[in-house]
Scaffold this motif. Structure first.
Motif, PDB file in Angstrom:
ATOM      1  N   ASN A 126      44.576  45.230  40.666  1.00 18.00           N
ATOM      2  CA  ASN A 126      44.012  43.954  41.087  1.00 18.00           C
ATOM      3  C   ASN A 126      42.883  43.579  40.139  1.00 18.00           C
ATOM      4  OD1 ASN A 126      41.660  42.525  42.503  1.00 18.00           O
ATOM      5  ND2 ASN A 126      43.346  42.129  43.909  1.00 18.00           N
ATOM      6  N   PRO A 127      42.943  42.406  39.496  1.00 21.43           N
ATOM      7  CA  PRO A 127      41.965  42.059  38.457  1.00 21.43           C
ATOM      8  C   PRO A 127      40.510  42.121  38.915  1.00 21.43           C
ATOM      9  CG  PRO A 127      43.811  40.541  38.389  1.00 21.43           C
ATOM     10  CD  PRO A 127      43.989  41.370  39.622  1.00 21.43           C
ATOM     11  N   ILE A 128      40.234  41.652  40.143  1.00 25.55           N
ATOM     12  CA  ILE A 128      38.839  41.656  40.600  1.00 25.55           C
ATOM     13  C   ILE A 128      38.379  43.086  40.846  1.00 25.55           C
ATOM     14  CG2 ILE A 128      37.188  40.740  42.248  1.00 25.55           C
ATOM     15  CD1 ILE A 128      39.033  38.468  42.837  1.00 25.55           C
ATOM     16  N   ASP A 129      39.220  43.888  41.499  1.00 25.34           N
ATOM     17  CA  ASP A 129      38.869  45.300  41.688  1.00 25.34           C
ATOM     18  C   ASP A 129      38.650  45.997  40.347  1.00 25.34           C
ATOM     19  OD1 ASP A 129      38.707  45.647  44.429  1.00 25.34           O
ATOM     20  OD2 ASP A 129      40.838  46.089  44.676  1.00 25.34           O
ATOM     21  N   ASN A 130      39.526  45.688  39.395  1.00 24.32           N
ATOM     22  CA  ASN A 130      39.432  46.314  38.078  1.00 24.32           C
ATOM     23  C   ASN A 130      38.109  45.960  37.398  1.00 24.32           C
ATOM     24  OD1 ASN A 130      41.985  46.818  35.496  1.00 24.32           O
ATOM     25  ND2 ASN A 130      39.916  47.607  35.643  1.00 24.32           N
ATOM     26  N   CYS A 131      37.772  44.681  37.399  1.00 20.89           N
ATOM     27  CA  CYS A 131      36.539  44.244  36.736  1.00 20.89           C
ATOM     28  C   CYS A 131      35.299  44.735  37.468  1.00 20.89           C
ATOM     29  CB  CYS A 131      36.530  42.729  36.599  1.00 20.89           C
ATOM     30  SG  CYS A 131      37.747  42.103  35.412  1.00 20.89           S
ATOM     31  N   LEU A 132      35.350  44.755  38.784  1.00 18.12           N
ATOM     32  CA  LEU A 132      34.222  45.282  39.554  1.00 18.12           C
ATOM     33  C   LEU A 132      34.014  46.760  39.239  1.00 18.12           C
ATOM     34  CD1 LEU A 132      32.048  45.011  41.760  1.00 18.12           C
ATOM     35  CD2 LEU A 132      33.838  45.568  43.444  1.00 18.12           C
ATOM     36  N   SER A 133      35.100  47.502  39.110  1.00 19.62           N
ATOM     37  CA  SER A 133      34.994  48.921  38.809  1.00 19.62           C
ATOM     38  C   SER A 133      34.374  49.147  37.427  1.00 19.62           C
ATOM     39  CB  SER A 133      36.378  49.582  38.872  1.00 19.62           C
ATOM     40  OG  SER A 133      36.270  50.978  38.701  1.00 19.62           O
ATOM     41  N   ARG A 179      39.399  51.611  33.842  1.00 22.28           N
ATOM     42  CA  ARG A 179      39.183  51.633  35.287  1.00 22.28           C
ATOM     43  C   ARG A 179      40.342  51.031  36.072  1.00 22.28           C
ATOM     44  NH1 ARG A 179      36.831  55.251  36.641  1.00 22.28           N
ATOM     45  NH2 ARG A 179      36.011  54.356  38.541  1.00 22.28           N
ATOM     46  N   SER A 180      41.535  51.052  35.477  1.00 22.75           N
ATOM     47  CA  SER A 180      42.708  50.505  36.162  1.00 22.75           C
ATOM     48  C   SER A 180      43.508  51.566  36.909  1.00 22.75           C
ATOM     49  CB  SER A 180      43.636  49.809  35.155  1.00 22.75           C
ATOM     50  OG  SER A 180      44.117  50.749  34.204  1.00 22.75           O
ATOM     51  N   GLY A 181      43.219  52.853  36.651  1.00 24.93           N
ATOM     52  CA  GLY A 181      43.975  53.925  37.293  1.00 24.93           C
ATOM     53  C   GLY A 181      44.710  54.807  36.308  1.00 24.93           C
ATOM     54  N   ARG A 194      30.562  36.174  42.228  1.00 26.96           N
ATOM     55  CA  ARG A 194      30.535  35.008  41.349  1.00 26.96           C
ATOM     56  C   ARG A 194      31.663  34.998  40.309  1.00 26.96           C
ATOM     57  NH1 ARG A 194      25.410  36.839  41.439  1.00 26.96           N
ATOM     58  NH2 ARG A 194      25.333  37.358  39.231  1.00 26.96           N
ATOM     59  N   GLU A 195      31.366  35.417  39.061  1.00 26.50           N
ATOM     60  CA  GLU A 195      32.327  35.264  37.955  1.00 26.50           C
ATOM     61  C   GLU A 195      33.668  35.935  38.232  1.00 26.50           C
ATOM     62  OE1 GLU A 195      28.179  35.563  36.092  1.00 26.50           O
ATOM     63  OE2 GLU A 195      29.323  36.527  37.697  1.00 26.50           O
ATOM     64  N   PHE A 196      33.662  37.068  38.909  1.00 24.69           N
ATOM     65  CA  PHE A 196      34.903  37.818  39.108  1.00 24.69           C
ATOM     66  C   PHE A 196      35.887  37.076  40.029  1.00 24.69           C
ATOM     67  CE2 PHE A 196      32.542  42.089  38.359  1.00 24.69           C
ATOM     68  CZ  PHE A 196      32.498  41.812  37.004  1.00 24.69           C
ATOM     69  N   ARG A 197      35.349  36.211  40.896  1.00 21.10           N
ATOM     70  CA  ARG A 197      36.237  35.526  41.841  1.00 21.10           C
ATOM     71  C   ARG A 197      37.221  34.608  41.125  1.00 21.10           C
ATOM     72  NH1 ARG A 197      31.537  35.088  45.309  1.00 21.10           N
ATOM     73  NH2 ARG A 197      31.215  32.961  44.590  1.00 21.10           N
ATOM     74  N   ARG A 239      38.544  46.789  47.179  1.00 25.86           N
ATOM     75  CA  ARG A 239      37.119  47.145  47.231  1.00 25.86           C
ATOM     76  C   ARG A 239      36.235  45.926  47.023  1.00 25.86           C
ATOM     77  NH1 ARG A 239      34.012  49.702  42.223  1.00 25.86           N
ATOM     78  NH2 ARG A 239      31.951  50.099  43.142  1.00 25.86           N
ATOM     79  N   TRP A 240      36.708  44.984  46.249  1.00 25.35           N
ATOM     80  CA  TRP A 240      35.901  43.826  45.885  1.00 25.35           C
ATOM     81  C   TRP A 240      35.471  43.006  47.090  1.00 25.35           C
ATOM     82  CZ3 TRP A 240      37.278  38.682  46.719  1.00 25.35           C
ATOM     83  CH2 TRP A 240      38.612  38.449  47.082  1.00 25.35           C
TER      84      TRP A 240
END
Length: 613
Positions: free
Chosen positions: A489-496, A394-396, A607-610, A598-599
């Motif tokens: 972006n790590p948070i966007d990546n993990c959220l995706s 989900r990174s692109g 929470r954890e992703f921040r 997006r995050w």
């Protein structure tokens, strides 16, 4: 005379004429008290008519009178299992097998009774013994396969189906079951072969057509898959799986308007088909007038006919729908429910093994240094075809492949599992050193695969994201290969990752803390590759930069691949190849920036992703 009468009694019993069976058998016993076969017939009638104590007494007498009576021992064993006298029952069943070791029914009866007594492992052992004792009996191997599947032993089930099909190669159900197991294990080429064998046996089997189509769709054969799905629908117009699969196939080819009616028809036939709900919501952006659709999906999540996976897909659909409508708190609630249900379905009793995951990263870092890679490259392939596109899922990576493969000299390989399937072959028994001859052989097989995908292509992409774990091995085998690492972006990546419904989710992808852990391990390995891999073989692209500076970043990627510039690379949305990844909708659109930052829409609930900010 007596034997004829006993046969008549048994015949009456088998035909359901229990009164005559008992009468004839008792007449025999009047003339020949304690005649074992007659005792067995009377016992069987007693058991069928609710007189179990009498049945047991008759059978116990029969086993005493004839210690070699198979029927008496196996029948008494079954009755005693029903009375929870397992130890005695097992002893009798084992004696029945001793009496008739080559009778498949002895193993089958014993196994069935063990299953009913809750002794599944011993039931499987019994069937396996039977298959070894009577190796030419296809039905015993089939029973082993069915029980292995029921117990979740899919590898053993596949082996048992293979043995079944060696004995009976025209068994349609065997090819269907084996193909389904291959498909579930992502072994798509063997699944295709099973599908073709099934269709050859029965061209009018909709199940065979569906198996072949699903397998082809997973292995790049979208056009042929569509043909088989349409034929399956002709053969069985009420088969909702065929409609759903055709809708998904059309979606993967970018034919969203064509896909929608098939998905809608799927839901008319089977309103609880969760994957169809999810795919339907993804055919376009949800609008305010679609609120009725979302309400219908919410209602179906409560249906008793919906299983865990269906409900999970529905909640992913609702999450996506409410996110489109900017109702972010509702959206994240549904994403939470979706991942919880998916985790129960896929990994109920199997938590993510963090220690193992970290140890694999440690071993890779230790094994592949700049020195070791350069040494192995001395015997590497001269081919420059491989173009790997890697990154966290989900990174692109799909977007980058869509852009690069728009070039006329590039063929798109999609997500190839080759290196993960074959990596173990190149290590010596200690697992620490690489066998250079084995590596050469594996490299040759990979090149054959790429040549089949793009026989005339200068470059063939391989965009399995998790190939980031294989970069040392690949570049050792192919000194002229190129690697594009996509970062986001790590948070966007993990959220995706968290908000995406995967067909076969990795074990770390359904819980937030596991996603963060896996992401940090990925970062640790990429830090190693950044220091280790030759700069002329390794380049990084930021997803956000690609979105903001499309022309400049695309030209940089094409130049890195050693290709002349082609304007088609700026029009990736016109690329007609099938896209079998969760990004199927996004990569069909012009470059957009709605996934950047997006995050922040979900910030209060992350929470954890921040911690990755």
């Amino acid at each position: 005379m007596i034997e004829t009468a006993v046969q008549a009694a048994m015949s009456a019993y088998l035909s359901g004429n229990l009164r005559d069976a008992e009468s004839i058998a008792k007449n025999v016993l009047s003339a020949a008290p304690n005649h074992p076969p007659a005792l067995v017939v009377v016992a069987l009638v007693c058991a069928r008519t609710g007189r179990k104590p009498a049945a047991i007494a008759y059978l116990q007498n029969a086993t005493r009178r004839d210690p070699n009576s198979f029927e008496a021992h196996i029948s008494l064993s079954t009755l005693l299992f029903g009375e929870n006298k397992s130890d005695e029952a097992i002893e009798l069943a084992e004696r029945a097998i001793e009496i008739s070791p080559h009778d498949p029914d002895s193993y089958r009866h014993f196994s069935r009774d063990l299953m009913q007594a809750g002794m599944a492992t011993r039931a499987l052992d019994t069937l396996t013994r039977g298959a070894l004792a009577v190796p030419t009996d296809a039905s015993l191997h089939q029973d082993v396969a069915a029980l292995c599947t029921e117990l979740g032993q899919t590898r053993e089930a596949a082996l048992a189906w293979m043995r079944t099909l060696e004995i009976n190669p025209d068994l349609l159900i065997g090819w269907l079951k084996l193909g389904g197991l291959h498909l579930s294990a992502s072994a798509f080429e063997p699944a295709v072969e099973c599908g073709r064998r099934a269709v050859a046996i029965d061209p009018d089997s909709s199940d065979a057509r569906i198996l072949l189509a699903l397998s082809l769709a997973e292995s790049g054969g979208a056009a042929e898959a569509e043909v088989h799905l349409r034929r399956a629908i002709d053969l069985n117009p009420t088969e909702h799986i065929a409609y759903a699969a055709l809708g998904l196939s059309l979606q993967e080819q970018g034919r969203f308007d064509e896909a929608r009616p098939y998905l809608e028809h799927t839901l008319q036939i089977c309103p609880t088909n969760g994957q169809a709900h999810y795919a339907l919501v993804r055919t376009r952006k949800t609008r305010s007038e679609d609120q009725k659709l979302l309400s219908e999906i919410e209602a179906q999540t409560e249906s008793p006919d919906a299983n865990l996976l269906d409900r999970s897909y529905m909640h992913y659909a609702l999450g996506k729908g409410y996110e489109d409508l900017a109702e972010y708190e509702k959206a994240i609630r549904h994403y939470d429910l979706a991942t919880e249900l998916a985790a129960q379905f896929w990994f109920k009793d199997r938590p993510a093994d963090r220690d193992w995951y970290s140890s694999m990263i440690d071993a890779t870092i230790e094994r592949f240094t700049s020195k070791s890679i350069k040494e192995l490259q001395k015997q590497g392939s001269k081919s420059s075809q491989p173009l790997l596109i890697v990154g966290m899922m989900r990174s692109g990576t799909t977007l980058v492949e869509q852009i690069v493969s728009s070039h006329p000299e590039v063929a798109a390989g999609g997500e190839l599992t080759y290196w993960h399937d074959h990596a173990s072959k190149v290590f010596n028994p200690s697992g620490k050193k690489i066998d250079s001859e084995a590596l050469e052989s594996v490299a040759s097989g990979y090149l054959d695969l790429l040549n089949r995908i793009g026989p005339d292509a200068a470059r063939v992409t391989d965009k399995l994201p998790h190939n980031y774990a294989m970069l040392g091995l690949v570049l050792a085998a192919f000194p002229k290969a190129k690697v594009i690492h996509v970062r986001r972006n790590p948070i966007d990546n993990c959220l995706s990752i968290y908000t995406t419904a995967f067909n076969r989710p990795p074990e770390f992808s359904l819980q937030r803390d596991n996603i963060v852990f896996a992401y940090q391990e990925y970062q640790r390995l990429m830090d190693h590759w950044r220091e280790t891999l030759p700069s002329d073989q390794f380049i990084e692209v930021e997803y956000e930069q690609l979105i903001a500076n499309r022309d400049e970043e695309t030209r940089r990627l094409i130049d890195f691949a050693g290709l002349a510039w082609d304007e088609a690379c700026l029009h990736h949305e016109e690329n007609v190849r099938a896209v079998n990844t969760p990004s199927v909708w996004q990569v069909r659109q012009p470059i957009y920036n709605t996934s950047v930052e997006r995050w922040r829409r979900f910030e209060p609930w992350l929470r954890e992703f921040r911690d990755l900010a």
